[in-house]
Write a protein that holds these residues in place. Sequence first.
Motif, PDB file in Angstrom:
ATOM      1  N   MET A  77       0.842  -1.215   0.000  1.00 53.52           N
ATOM      2  CA  MET A  77       0.000   0.000   0.000  1.00 53.52           C
ATOM      3  C   MET A  77       0.868   1.251   0.000  1.00 53.52           C
ATOM      4  O   MET A  77       0.502   2.265  -0.590  1.00 53.52           O
ATOM      5  CB  MET A  77      -0.933   0.008   1.213  1.00 53.52           C
ATOM      6  CG  MET A  77      -2.125  -0.904   1.087  1.00 53.52           C
ATOM      7  SD  MET A  77      -3.364  -0.622   2.392  1.00 53.52           S
ATOM      8  CE  MET A  77      -2.441  -1.122   3.853  1.00 53.52           C
ATOM      9  N   GLU A  81      -0.185   0.222  -4.149  1.00 50.35           N
ATOM     10  CA  GLU A  81      -1.150  -0.830  -4.449  1.00 50.35           C
ATOM     11  C   GLU A  81      -2.558  -0.366  -4.082  1.00 50.35           C
ATOM     12  O   GLU A  81      -2.761   0.274  -3.042  1.00 50.35           O
ATOM     13  CB  GLU A  81      -0.826  -2.111  -3.680  1.00 50.35           C
ATOM     14  CG  GLU A  81      -1.797  -3.246  -4.002  1.00 50.35           C
ATOM     15  CD  GLU A  81      -1.437  -4.570  -3.341  1.00 50.35           C
ATOM     16  OE1 GLU A  81      -1.751  -5.621  -3.903  1.00 50.35           O
ATOM     17  OE2 GLU A  81      -0.823  -4.535  -2.258  1.00 50.35           O
ATOM     18  N   ASP A  82      -3.522  -0.688  -4.914  1.00 51.12           N
ATOM     19  CA  ASP A  82      -4.906  -0.321  -4.640  1.00 51.12           C
ATOM     20  C   ASP A  82      -5.341  -0.885  -3.294  1.00 51.12           C
ATOM     21  O   ASP A  82      -5.067  -2.048  -2.976  1.00 51.12           O
ATOM     22  CB  ASP A  82      -5.839  -0.862  -5.716  1.00 51.12           C
ATOM     23  CG  ASP A  82      -5.732  -0.091  -7.023  1.00 51.12           C
ATOM     24  OD1 ASP A  82      -5.111   0.993  -7.016  1.00 51.12           O
ATOM     25  OD2 ASP A  82      -6.261  -0.582  -8.040  1.00 51.12           O
ATOM     26  N   ILE A  83      -6.065  -0.064  -2.522  1.00 49.56           N
ATOM     27  CA  ILE A  83      -6.552  -0.509  -1.221  1.00 49.56           C
ATOM     28  C   ILE A  83      -7.477  -1.704  -1.376  1.00 49.56           C
ATOM     29  O   ILE A  83      -7.429  -2.659  -0.600  1.00 49.56           O
ATOM     30  CB  ILE A  83      -7.262   0.650  -0.498  1.00 49.56           C
ATOM     31  CG1 ILE A  83      -6.237   1.729  -0.133  1.00 49.56           C
ATOM     32  CG2 ILE A  83      -7.988   0.162   0.751  1.00 49.56           C
ATOM     33  CD1 ILE A  83      -6.835   2.996   0.407  1.00 49.56           C
ATOM     34  N   LYS A  84      -8.317  -1.673  -2.414  1.00 45.16           N
ATOM     35  CA  LYS A  84      -9.251  -2.785  -2.589  1.00 45.16           C
ATOM     36  C   LYS A  84      -8.516  -4.084  -2.901  1.00 45.16           C
ATOM     37  O   LYS A  84      -8.956  -5.162  -2.489  1.00 45.16           O
ATOM     38  CB  LYS A  84     -10.272  -2.462  -3.678  1.00 45.16           C
ATOM     39  CG  LYS A  84      -9.730  -2.281  -5.080  1.00 45.16           C
ATOM     40  CD  LYS A  84     -10.868  -1.963  -6.040  1.00 45.16           C
ATOM     41  CE  LYS A  84     -10.378  -1.802  -7.468  1.00 45.16           C
ATOM     42  NZ  LYS A  84     -11.498  -1.485  -8.399  1.00 45.16           N
ATOM     43  N   ASP A  85      -7.376  -3.991  -3.594  1.00 40.73           N
ATOM     44  CA  ASP A  85      -6.595  -5.198  -3.864  1.00 40.73           C
ATOM     45  C   ASP A  85      -5.962  -5.725  -2.573  1.00 40.73           C
ATOM     46  O   ASP A  85      -5.937  -6.940  -2.330  1.00 40.73           O
ATOM     47  CB  ASP A  85      -5.506  -4.908  -4.891  1.00 40.73           C
ATOM     48  CG  ASP A  85      -6.079  -4.625  -6.275  1.00 40.73           C
ATOM     49  OD1 ASP A  85      -7.287  -4.855  -6.462  1.00 40.73           O
ATOM     50  OD2 ASP A  85      -5.316  -4.180  -7.152  1.00 40.73           O
ATOM     51  N   THR A  86      -5.455  -4.807  -1.757  1.00 38.40           N
ATOM     52  CA  THR A  86      -4.891  -5.200  -0.467  1.00 38.40           C
ATOM     53  C   THR A  86      -5.954  -5.885   0.382  1.00 38.40           C
ATOM     54  O   THR A  86      -5.702  -6.932   0.998  1.00 38.40           O
ATOM     55  CB  THR A  86      -4.347  -3.966   0.277  1.00 38.40           C
ATOM     56  OG1 THR A  86      -3.304  -3.368  -0.504  1.00 38.40           O
ATOM     57  CG2 THR A  86      -3.786  -4.364   1.638  1.00 38.40           C
ATOM     58  N   GLU A 106      -9.962   5.772   3.396  1.00 38.72           N
ATOM     59  CA  GLU A 106      -9.194   4.569   3.054  1.00 38.72           C
ATOM     60  C   GLU A 106      -9.650   3.377   3.896  1.00 38.72           C
ATOM     61  O   GLU A 106      -9.735   2.257   3.395  1.00 38.72           O
ATOM     62  CB  GLU A 106      -7.704   4.823   3.268  1.00 38.72           C
ATOM     63  CG  GLU A 106      -7.084   5.742   2.231  1.00 38.72           C
ATOM     64  CD  GLU A 106      -5.602   5.956   2.451  1.00 38.72           C
ATOM     65  OE1 GLU A 106      -4.975   6.632   1.629  1.00 38.72           O
ATOM     66  OE2 GLU A 106      -5.062   5.439   3.459  1.00 38.72           O
ATOM     67  N   GLU A 109     -12.904   2.104   2.545  1.00 35.43           N
ATOM     68  CA  GLU A 109     -12.714   1.327   1.317  1.00 35.43           C
ATOM     69  C   GLU A 109     -12.116  -0.042   1.619  1.00 35.43           C
ATOM     70  O   GLU A 109     -12.530  -1.058   1.054  1.00 35.43           O
ATOM     71  CB  GLU A 109     -11.830   2.078   0.324  1.00 35.43           C
ATOM     72  CG  GLU A 109     -11.690   1.348  -1.002  1.00 35.43           C
ATOM     73  CD  GLU A 109     -10.902   2.115  -2.053  1.00 35.43           C
ATOM     74  OE1 GLU A 109     -10.760   1.598  -3.168  1.00 35.43           O
ATOM     75  OE2 GLU A 109     -10.417   3.222  -1.743  1.00 35.43           O
ATOM     76  N   TYR A 113     -13.755  -4.187   0.977  1.00 32.20           N
ATOM     77  CA  TYR A 113     -13.175  -5.296   0.223  1.00 32.20           C
ATOM     78  C   TYR A 113     -12.549  -6.377   1.101  1.00 32.20           C
ATOM     79  O   TYR A 113     -12.197  -7.438   0.594  1.00 32.20           O
ATOM     80  CB  TYR A 113     -12.143  -4.756  -0.769  1.00 32.20           C
ATOM     81  CG  TYR A 113     -12.780  -3.967  -1.882  1.00 32.20           C
ATOM     82  CD1 TYR A 113     -13.340  -4.609  -2.978  1.00 32.20           C
ATOM     83  CD2 TYR A 113     -12.868  -2.574  -1.810  1.00 32.20           C
ATOM     84  CE1 TYR A 113     -13.956  -3.888  -3.996  1.00 32.20           C
ATOM     85  CE2 TYR A 113     -13.473  -1.847  -2.827  1.00 32.20           C
ATOM     86  CZ  TYR A 113     -14.017  -2.508  -3.917  1.00 32.20           C
ATOM     87  OH  TYR A 113     -14.640  -1.794  -4.913  1.00 32.20           O
TER      88      TYR A 113
END
Length: 302
Positions: A77, A81-86, A106, A109, A113
């Motif tokens: 992050m 890296e996208d927060i949703k991917d994390t 953040e 979000e 996810y």
Amino acid sequence: MKRDFLNISDLNKGEILDLIDYAIYLKKDKYKDQTLKNKSIGMVFMKPSTRTRISFEVGIYQMGGQPIYIQGSSTQMSRGEDIKDTGRVLSRYLDGLVIRTYSHKEVEELAKYFNKPVINALTDYLHPCQILADLQTIYERFGSIEKIKVAFVGDGNNVANTWIIASGLIGFNISVATPKGYEPSKSAVEEGMNLAKNTGGNIHITNDPVEAVKDADVVYTDVWVSMGQENEDEKKNVFKDFSITEDLLSHASKNVIVMHCLPAHKGEEISEDVFERFSDVIFEEAENRLHSQKALMNLLFK
């Protein structure tokens, strides 16, 4: 269905009162609750911490779980890296997540996810875990919460915002005194006042600390300059009349207690003599972070 704790209002009044009772129970038997047995709880910390990190690590361990400390700068992050991917990746490894960071959006979000409970351990907008411990401390001292008056004196920061929402949710009175231009978030005030329509809580915002403290049962303060703020010298000058001193306390209830979420900058937001006079309350408040967070995790993970 998973539950998150991002805002104090993610719990209802009854749940908060039950949580306080259970936290007091756990205070007497630290290993009694094993809700987290065989669970791994991630702890993502983008900001430095003493009480929050240690109280969560110890609490997770005492409840039979595995705390995994994740320094924010060591994650992807921090490299974009996208927060949703994390969130989607961590969901594959962990049973829950505690996060302490800057942006409240953040955290919202990430919770969207991450498909297990997320606990807000501090953002720029709210600090709900702190207020849970504070409410426990007040209950232990006064035997109730609804009938008290809290005066918050200082910066209209994340702690002040959470106090305001808690006032509306539970129904106690709060008066917040800040210098002009440093008032609490409008959205927090609006949420608190909307909640207060059902509970009878009274929310008062002022720029006069004496007015705020008048007849208060609890006088509360926090540092004037939060982590990440750059205008330290400027703020100290603006806030010089918003220090908790014996003179200011003379306007409060004769049975007043003083609370501070720590760390304290003695000689700034609170005088050293006041701090030491109420140090037993302040350090009990700090200890209660452990117990109230364990009660919260029992509610979210059971």
